[in-house]
Each structure stands twice: as structure tokens, then as C-alpha cells.
Design a protein around this motif. Structure first.
Motif: not given
Length: 483
Positions: A238-245, A267-277, A293-297, A336-338
Motif C-alpha cells: 500500500w503506497p504511503d500517499q494512500g493513507g492508513v485509513s 496473510d501479511y499486510l504490506d505498506t511502503h515508506y511509513l514510519g514505525v509508529a 499473520r504480520g506486517i511488512w514494508q 525491505m530497503i529500496y
């Protein structure tokens, strides 16, 4: 088509990644910023199953030569991510090919995956995109397939081949950054186009069926195949410009055709370029009690790595956060680093010639890996910083490691309630988080009392975050051999 396209120029201008300075932080227990709804601590290394900092760290791309693999190992990188194809790029009658990888599909995928397996590197394959001949927006590979059967033939070929021996892959990602109108203002997402798309954003209009088309024509058909082969579904970043909500709305979307939520097939939620909080709402809503099951970026970093503190702070904070959120299996939390390879000075490495070398961001990962090398556990002792410093802490094997950020001069921190071990020498190092340089012994003083361990440390005048505003220094205080 079928490639992870570079997003040059798309990532936002860097905001200030602020060093946390100012007044004393009363009894901050190891977080640079508090987040709502924090759950109880993990408690001990046993409760997290011996998790390590390397479990969290991945990169886009693959390590190639043996020297590259060794550099990945030194940086603690244990995951890779890249494309698979080219599929059927020109016609539905041509042979299905899923043996290439890379942005131009000019590298052999099977050999890259086998090399990863031999070296303990886990692999994530990205499934996408639409061949131009099958695109609902004529010629646009970032739009939905007209014939869904062509998409599922590709997915089936990939998952069938690479989930089986000798590859044995278990993680597959569906698409990349599919979204509709973004909370950041764009009417359509970069990698998901529909009617009214225009390269000139001023003339583009929202894609009204963005969710429904993605769920019904891309995600659910691919997810069913992945599950059929007993593999795991990674959401498509999910792109960071999209908003978590807005992301939550997509996850909760229920297809009228099948009466299924997309969330039930992730199984694993995935976002891009967000802060940990920013990940905490997703944890509280979808991971703490399931169904995910977990959260990835699967993309972090990029131009943010111009700040030499970025990666070290991100992964240390990520580890502290994960330890307090039931980190009960090694692949639950990954970022994962880009990108690890390139010519820009902020990438992890400079590819040469004459030979590949570390950039500052890459060196900071090496230092992190070397300093936080043991089995991880939460630090239950509160930390109290004096003025001009902040930070967080965790346990690494028999050590306590504090990551501290401060302005030049003498700074202080107390590890409340920490008892001095009897009959054992305690060694304390003050380590530059970017270069790994260990300061002279007189740069840190130690006092044990009934209140705990009081540390005073000398932040050098020449700080390693010179271009930050304000300039600050990032370092580790390693309290060795406490057990």
C-alpha cells in the motif's frame, strides 16, 4: 510490463527526520515516540523465540556475485524481493515464461533464487503486471486485465514452479501499490490505472471501480492460487500517499461477486515508506488478534537514506516495536530497503568501478548488525534521558544496547532499576552508529546506585548527522556481559 518500475521522482521530498532533542524525557522505556494502544511487553527472549535484528531486514533486488552475498551478510540482510516474468508480453499464444527477473527481465531468476537458498536469504516474488494486449486501459500494463484467465495462467505458472523443489518459496506478493484516489491528493495511484487516467495529473479523474476491479480481477484470483499451493499471500504494498485509513477500507472491502473481503485473502499486510509508529493501527486492528499473520514494508528508504541516521533508527525502532507486539515467528515483521545497489550516494552500496563499496547507509547497517548481534528481548528498565538527548533500548543476548541521539556535549541517561551484576566485569562502549568507531574510554562515565545505572556520554563536536536540522549524533551505548 511485469516489472517493478522505478519510482524516481515519485517519492516525496524529504521531510525533516528529526533528532529527538530537548527537555528530559521522564521514564521513557525505549521508544523515540509513543504510540496509542501499546500492548504488554514481550518480557524475555524466550517469549519471542530468539528473534534477531536480521529477521527484520530485507532489500529489493537480489545479491549476485559471492562478494555481494557477503556484503548482504555483513549488513544483516536476510530477504530479497524482485519481479518474475516476462509471462506472455506480446500475445496470448506465445509460450509462458517465468524464468527471468529484474527491471528489464535480463537476469536469470532460477539461479538467483537457488543462490539465495544456499546463503540463507529468503525470497519474495512480486506478481505483476498486465500485458498491454490484455489491459483494460489500452496499452497500459498498470490496469486490470480484460481476460482474467490470462492473469491466472501467469500466476499459476509462477507459484506452481517456485513453490516446488528445489526453490521451495512460500511468499508471493500480488501487484504493487494498487490503490484508488490517494489521500495525498492524486486522483489515481501510480501502479493502478482505470478509466479517466491521464499522465498529466491535472487532467486525470478518479477511478471509481478501483477497489472492485482490483479485488475481483487481480487479488482474489491470484490469492486462491497462492493458497492452493500452501504458500503465503503478501499484500501488494500500500503506497504511503494512500493513507492508513484508506488502506483499511480496501482491506475491508467485500466483493459483491463473491461476498469475500480482500482481508480474508491476505496473510501479511504490506505498506511502503511509513514510519514505525504508523504501523500500530494495522497491528491493533488486524494482527494482534488476527486475521493477518504480520506486517511488512516491502519498500522503505530510497531518498530518505540521504539522512545517514534513517536506517539505523528505523530498524532499531522497528525491533523495539516488534518485541512489544508478540513477535512470535521470525517472518512476522519485515522491512525491505529500496535499493541496496546503485550510483546515488545514499544507496546501501556503490557498485563501482573499480569495486563495490559501502555508502554511509550501508555502513550504518553493518554497525547495527555487529552491535545488536544477539537474541533480542525487550528492555523492561525505564530510560530517563537528560536534556539534549533521547533514545531507546533493548536487550541483545547478554548485553543491553541503547541507541541514543544527542547534540554535541556531555549528555546523560539513567537505566532505572538496573542492578550491577556481582562478580562480573561490565564493559561499556560508546559506538558511532554510522562509522562503528568506538570512542575513547573517557568519553563515557558510569555510576551504579540504588536508582540504577547512570551514564554520562560525550557527544563529539563533529556529529554524524551534520546535515540534519538541528545537527545531532547517533550512537549506541553497549553495556556488555550483564549475565
Amino acid at each position: 510490463m511485469f516489472r517493478i518500475r522505478k519510482s524516481v521522482g515519485r517519492r516525496r521530498a524529504l521531510g525533516t527526520i528529526a533528532a529527538l532533542l530537548g527537555a528530559a524525557i521522564p521514564l521513557a522505556r525505549g521508544k523515540t515516540s509513543a504510540s496509542a494502544g501499546t500492548v504488554p511487553q514481550a518480557g524475555s527472549s524466550g517469549s519471542t523465540g530468539g528473534r534477531r535484528i536480521t529477521d527484520l531486514i530485507g532489500s529489493n533486488g537480489w545479491a549476485g556475485a559471492s562478494n555481494d552475498v557477503e556484503m548482504w551478510r555483513q549488513m544483516g540482510i536476510t530477504w530479497g524481493r524482485d519481479s518474475v516474468g516476462p509471462g506472455q508480453p506480446d500475445s496470448p499464444t506465445e509460450p509462458m515464461r517465468v524464468d527471468k527477473t529484474g527491471s528489464q527481465f535480463d537476469n536469470d531468476l532460477p539461479s538467483a533464487l537457488l543462490l539465495n537458498n544456499r546463503n540463507g536469504i529468503k525470497s519474495l516474488l512480486l506478481l505483476g503486471y498486465t500485458p498491454p494486449w490484455n489491459a483494460t486501459v489500452p496499452g497500459d500494463s498498470n490496469s486490470a486485465p480484460v481476460d482474467v484467465r490470462a492473469w491466472t495462467r501467469y500466476v499459476e505458472a509462477v507459484v506452481r514452479k517456485y513453490s516446488a523443489p528445489p526453490f521451495n518459496l512460500r511468499y508471493f506478493q500480488i501487484w504493487n501499490e494498487a490503490a484508488g484516489k490517494l489521500s495525498g491528493g492524486l486522483p489515481q495511484a501510480t501502479f493502478w490505472h482505470g478509466p479517466n487516467f491521464n499522465k498529466d495529473e491535472k487532467h486525470a479523474k478518479p477511478y471509481d471501480r478501483a477497489m472492485q476491479d482490483y479485488v475481483e480481477r487481480v487479488h482474489l484470483p491470484a490469492a486462491r492460487i497462492i493458497r492452493k499451493y500452501n504458500a503465503y499471500i503478501v499484500y501488494g504494498g500500500w503506497p504511503d500517499q494512500g493513507g492508513v485509513s484508506n488502506f483499511c477500507k480496501w482491506l475491508e472491502y467485500r466483493s459483491p461477486a463473491s461476498n469475500e473481503r480482500m482481508l480474508d485473502w491476505v496473510d501479511y499486510l504490506d505498506t511502503h515508506y511509513l514510519g514505525v509508529a504508523d504501523l500500530d493501527p494495522l497491528y491493533q486492528q488486524y494482527v494482534k488478534n488476527g486475521p493477518a499473520r504480520g506486517i511488512w514494508q516491502t519498500e522503505i528508504g530510497d531518498a530518505y537514506m540521504k539522512n545517514p541516521h534513517y536506517l539505523a533508527e528505523y530498524f532499531f525502532d522497528f525491533a523495539v516495536w516488534a518485541l512489544d507486539r508478540n513477535w512470535n515467528e521470525p517472518n512476522k515483521y519485515v522491512s525491505m530497503i529500496y535499493h541496496w545497489d546503485g550510483y546515488e550516494p545514499f544507496r546501501l552500496t556503490h557498485r563501482g568501478p573499480p569495486r563495490r563499496t559501502y555508502n554511509a547507509s550501508g555502513r550504518s547497517l553493518v554497525v547495527l548488525h555487529q552491535t545488536v548481534s544477539g537474541s533480542l528481548a525487550s528492555l523492561t528498565n525505564p530510560l530517563q534521558f537528560g536534556p539534549g538527548a533521547s533514545g531507546s533500548g533493548l536487550r541483545s543476548g547478554n548485553d543491553i544496547v541503547l541507541q541514543v541521539n544527542g547534540s554535541a556535549g556531555w549528555r546523560a541517561v539513567t537505566v532505572a532499576g538496573l542492578k550491577r551484576p556481582s562478580g562480573r566485569e561490565v564493559k561499556i562502549d560508546f559506538i558511532d552508529a554510522v562509522t562503528g568507531t568506538v570512542s575513547a574510554p573517557d568519553a563515557i562515565t558510569t555510576t551504579w546506585s540504588n536508582d540504577g545505572l547512570q551514564l554520562r556520554f560525550k557527544v563529539p563536536d563533529k556529529v554524524n548527522g551534520a546535515e540534519n536540522d538541528p545537527p545531532t549524533h547517533l550512537a549506541y551505548i553497549a553495556v556488555r556481559s550483564l549475565a
